[in-house]
Design an enzyme around this catalytic site. Structure first.
Site, PDB file in Angstrom:
ATOM      1  N   ARG A  74       0.855  -1.188   0.000  1.00 49.31           N
ATOM      2  CA  ARG A  74       0.000   0.000   0.000  1.00 49.31           C
ATOM      3  C   ARG A  74       0.887   1.231   0.000  1.00 49.31           C
ATOM      4  NH1 ARG A  74      -3.710  -2.794  -1.507  1.00 49.31           N
ATOM      5  NH2 ARG A  74      -5.666  -3.162  -0.405  1.00 49.31           N
ATOM      6  N   HIS A 129      -1.835   0.886  -9.423  1.00 49.15           N
ATOM      7  CA  HIS A 129      -2.482  -0.086  -8.515  1.00 49.15           C
ATOM      8  C   HIS A 129      -3.173  -1.203  -9.301  1.00 49.15           C
ATOM      9  CE1 HIS A 129      -4.363  -0.608  -4.273  1.00 49.15           C
ATOM     10  NE2 HIS A 129      -4.300  -1.776  -4.911  1.00 49.15           N
TER      11      HIS A 129
HETATM   12  P1  NDP Z   1      -1.647 -11.868   4.546  1.00 49.84           P
HETATM   13  O1  NDP Z   1      -2.479 -11.380   5.669  1.00 49.84           O
HETATM   14  O2  NDP Z   1      -1.852 -13.259   4.053  1.00 49.84           O
HETATM   15  O3  NDP Z   1      -0.110 -11.738   4.905  1.00 49.84           O
HETATM   16  C1  NDP Z   1       0.424 -10.628   5.553  1.00 49.84           C
HETATM   17  C2  NDP Z   1       1.884 -10.893   5.871  1.00 49.84           C
HETATM   18  O4  NDP Z   1       2.439  -9.710   6.454  1.00 49.84           O
HETATM   19  C3  NDP Z   1       2.047 -12.014   6.904  1.00 49.84           C
HETATM   20  O5  NDP Z   1       3.181 -12.789   6.634  1.00 49.84           O
HETATM   21  C4  NDP Z   1       2.237 -11.242   8.210  1.00 49.84           C
HETATM   22  O6  NDP Z   1       2.972 -11.929   9.196  1.00 49.84           O
HETATM   23  C5  NDP Z   1       3.035 -10.056   7.700  1.00 49.84           C
HETATM   24  N1  NDP Z   1       2.949  -8.936   8.650  1.00 49.84           N
HETATM   25  C6  NDP Z   1       1.864  -8.228   9.005  1.00 49.84           C
HETATM   26  N2  NDP Z   1       2.186  -7.314   9.938  1.00 49.84           N
HETATM   27  C7  NDP Z   1       3.506  -7.467  10.183  1.00 49.84           C
HETATM   28  C8  NDP Z   1       4.428  -6.837  11.050  1.00 49.84           C
HETATM   29  N3  NDP Z   1       4.047  -5.848  11.879  1.00 49.84           N
HETATM   30  N4  NDP Z   1       5.704  -7.265  11.044  1.00 49.84           N
HETATM   31  C9  NDP Z   1       6.095  -8.270  10.232  1.00 49.84           C
HETATM   32  N5  NDP Z   1       5.279  -8.911   9.375  1.00 49.84           N
HETATM   33  C10 NDP Z   1       3.994  -8.515   9.347  1.00 49.84           C
HETATM   34  O7  NDP Z   1      -1.858 -10.822   3.359  1.00 49.84           O
HETATM   35  P2  NDP Z   1      -1.683 -11.080   1.783  1.00 49.84           P
HETATM   36  O8  NDP Z   1      -0.384 -11.719   1.552  1.00 49.84           O
HETATM   37  O9  NDP Z   1      -2.886 -11.741   1.228  1.00 49.84           O
HETATM   38  O10 NDP Z   1      -1.729  -9.576   1.240  1.00 49.84           O
HETATM   39  C11 NDP Z   1      -0.765  -8.628   1.661  1.00 49.84           C
HETATM   40  C12 NDP Z   1      -1.146  -7.249   1.179  1.00 49.84           C
HETATM   41  O11 NDP Z   1      -0.940  -7.119  -0.225  1.00 49.84           O
HETATM   42  C13 NDP Z   1      -2.613  -6.829   1.332  1.00 49.84           C
HETATM   43  O12 NDP Z   1      -2.912  -6.470   2.664  1.00 49.84           O
HETATM   44  C14 NDP Z   1      -2.694  -5.633   0.395  1.00 49.84           C
HETATM   45  O13 NDP Z   1      -2.314  -4.471   1.087  1.00 49.84           O
HETATM   46  C15 NDP Z   1      -1.619  -5.950  -0.651  1.00 49.84           C
HETATM   47  N6  NDP Z   1      -2.234  -6.202  -1.969  1.00 49.84           N
HETATM   48  C16 NDP Z   1      -1.878  -5.387  -3.001  1.00 49.84           C
HETATM   49  C17 NDP Z   1      -2.408  -5.583  -4.250  1.00 49.84           C
HETATM   50  C18 NDP Z   1      -2.023  -4.715  -5.389  1.00 49.84           C
HETATM   51  O14 NDP Z   1      -2.735  -4.711  -6.411  1.00 49.84           O
HETATM   52  N7  NDP Z   1      -0.936  -4.003  -5.312  1.00 49.84           N
HETATM   53  C19 NDP Z   1      -3.381  -6.635  -4.513  1.00 49.84           C
HETATM   54  C20 NDP Z   1      -3.677  -7.456  -3.363  1.00 49.84           C
HETATM   55  C21 NDP Z   1      -3.122  -7.219  -2.127  1.00 49.84           C
HETATM   56  P3  NDP Z   1       2.397 -13.287   9.871  1.00 49.84           P
HETATM   57  O15 NDP Z   1       2.503 -14.339   8.767  1.00 49.84           O
HETATM   58  O16 NDP Z   1       3.323 -13.545  10.987  1.00 49.84           O
HETATM   59  O17 NDP Z   1       0.977 -12.996  10.265  1.00 49.84           O
HETATM   60  C1  OXD Z   2      -6.454  -5.701  -2.988  1.00 47.79           C
HETATM   61  C2  OXD Z   2      -5.979  -4.734  -3.972  1.00 47.79           C
HETATM   62  O1  OXD Z   2      -6.300  -5.467  -1.782  1.00 47.79           O
HETATM   63  O2  OXD Z   2      -6.393  -4.821  -5.159  1.00 47.79           O
HETATM   64  O3  OXD Z   2      -7.005  -6.734  -3.409  1.00 47.79           O
HETATM   65  O4  OXD Z   2      -5.160  -3.887  -3.652  1.00 47.79           O
END
Ligand code: NDP
Ligand code: OXD
Length: 312
Positions: free
Chosen positions: A227, A275
């Site tokens: 983000r 995005h």
């Molecule tokens: P998940 O919830 O599956 O994974 C999040 C990861 O981030 C986990 O490994 C988690 O750790 C880690 N994390 C969260 N907080 C912390 C922290 N404080 N310190 C260290 N690690 C942390 O999310 P997704 O993988 O499904 O998606 C991730 C993000 O991708 C979404 O939230 C969105 O913002 C972004 N996204 C962007 C898109 C785009 O078009 N650019 C499309 C889709 C998503 P743990 O495993 O220990 O919980």
């Molecule tokens: C999502 C995105 O969160 O598109 O799926 O960013």
């Protein structure tokens, strides 16, 4: 299932219309209505939204659960969703397939000096830069969740050594895993290309900042597909000017769309996309949503249930 359950959709109109048509043509169990043209508020049990118009939830007395149209939930005002309503994010294979191909594209673009060659092409300069195999370029992933893990596997498959960072400790074959504050410093030190795939939370906002850029190997590449709020934009401009960060691929920005005057538009070391790293797919997205609602109807826990205290 007894009776037809009504779902209200709030988001891009084209997707809403396509989803309403698919639901109408493929199942008797559900009806999907598209905000703002919905029927009796009393019939609506499920809400699927990118953002929720202020006051809408209060008008839906029989609402049973809320779903994000996307994988992330930071765009929703979590405080405005009553604590008794479960909130789930979108887990669908189309997002994963799109996002992993985006990260592969961005890693390869930085590894093969695409920003520099685009600038050279515009200036009519024929100048080869040093060429190294993927095995000489270490990729570090911030976030080892559903998307981070999938991206890690794809990038590793291209021959890059991969490390990752998560909140809780993990052990994954072939990926060097780090967690916590010390783990972050260790990951940054070995990231020739750093990829952000974190959710945006109170803890992760601004994590791509000057202090952390200084911990990267000099000239490292940066990819932000998480983000815009993860990045301190002024710190990136400084790090690019000093050469501490060599180039960046940015799919997300603090303000979207980006201001017409923003320096990122014309920066020769930045590749910018609007995005589009992943987009919830029409067919697989609605299938995943209906599966998840069926789980709820059966009294099972939702896939992608959001932990409100953690923020993801
Ligand atoms: P998940 O919830 O599956 O994974 C999040 C990861 O981030 C986990 O490994 C988690 O750790 C880690 N994390 C969260 N907080 C912390 C922290 N404080 N310190 C260290 N690690 C942390 O999310 P997704 O993988 O499904 O998606 C991730 C993000 O991708 C979404 O939230 C969105 O913002 C972004 N996204 C962007 C898109 C785009 O078009 N650019 C499309 C889709 C998503 P743990 O495993 O220990 O919980
Ligand atoms: C999502 C995105 O969160 O598109 O799926 O960013």
């Amino acid at each position: 299932m007894t009776g037809r359950r009504v779902i209200l959709y709030c988001g891009a109109a084209a997707r809403g219309q396509a989803w309403a048509r698919i639901v109408h043509e493929t199942t008797e169990d559900f009806e999907l209505q598209v905000w703002p043209d919905f029927g009796a508020a009393n019939d609506i049990e499920y809400l699927v939204a990118w953002t929720i118009p202020t006051g809408l939830i209060a008008k839906l007395p029989r609402l049973r659960a809320v779903f994000s149209v996307g994988a992330g939930v930071d765009q929703l005002d979590l405080a405005a969703i009553p604590a008794n309503l479960p909130l789930a994010r979108m887990l669908e294979p189309g997002i994963e397939a799109c996002l992993t191909s985006y990260v592969a594209m961005a890693v390869l673009a930085l590894h093969r000096d695409l920003p520099a060659y685009l600038a050279q092409q515009r200036a009519g300069i024929w100048r080869p830069l040093p060429v190294h195999p993927p095995s000489a370029c270490r990729v570090g992933l911030l976030g080892l969740g559903r998307l981070g893990m999938a991206a890690a596997m794809t990038v590793r498959g291209l021959g890059f050594p991969v490390a990752g960072w998560s909140r809780l400790a993990k052990a994954i074959d072939g990926i060097a895993c780090h967690c916590g504050a010390d783990g972050l410093a260790r990951l940054l030190a070995v990231s020739d290309i750093l990829v952000c795939l974190l959710p945006l939370t109170v803890e992760t906002r601004g994590i791509l900042n000057a202090e952390n850029f200084a911990r990267l190997p000099r000239g490292a590449g940066l990819i932000n597909a998480g983000r815009g709020g993860h990045l301190v934009e002024a710190d990136l401009l400084d790090a690019l000017a000093s050469g501490q960060v060599g180039a960046a691929v940015l799919d997300v920005t603090e303000t979207e769309p980006l201001d017409a005057e923003h320096p990122f538009w014309r920066h020769e070391h930045i590749l910018l996309t609007p995005h589009v790293g992943a987009v919830t797919q029409t067919d697989t997205g609605i299938a995943a949503l209906l599966d998840n609602i069926r789980r709820h109807v059966r009294g099972e826990s939702l896939e992608g249930l959001v932990n409100r205290a953690r923020g993801y």
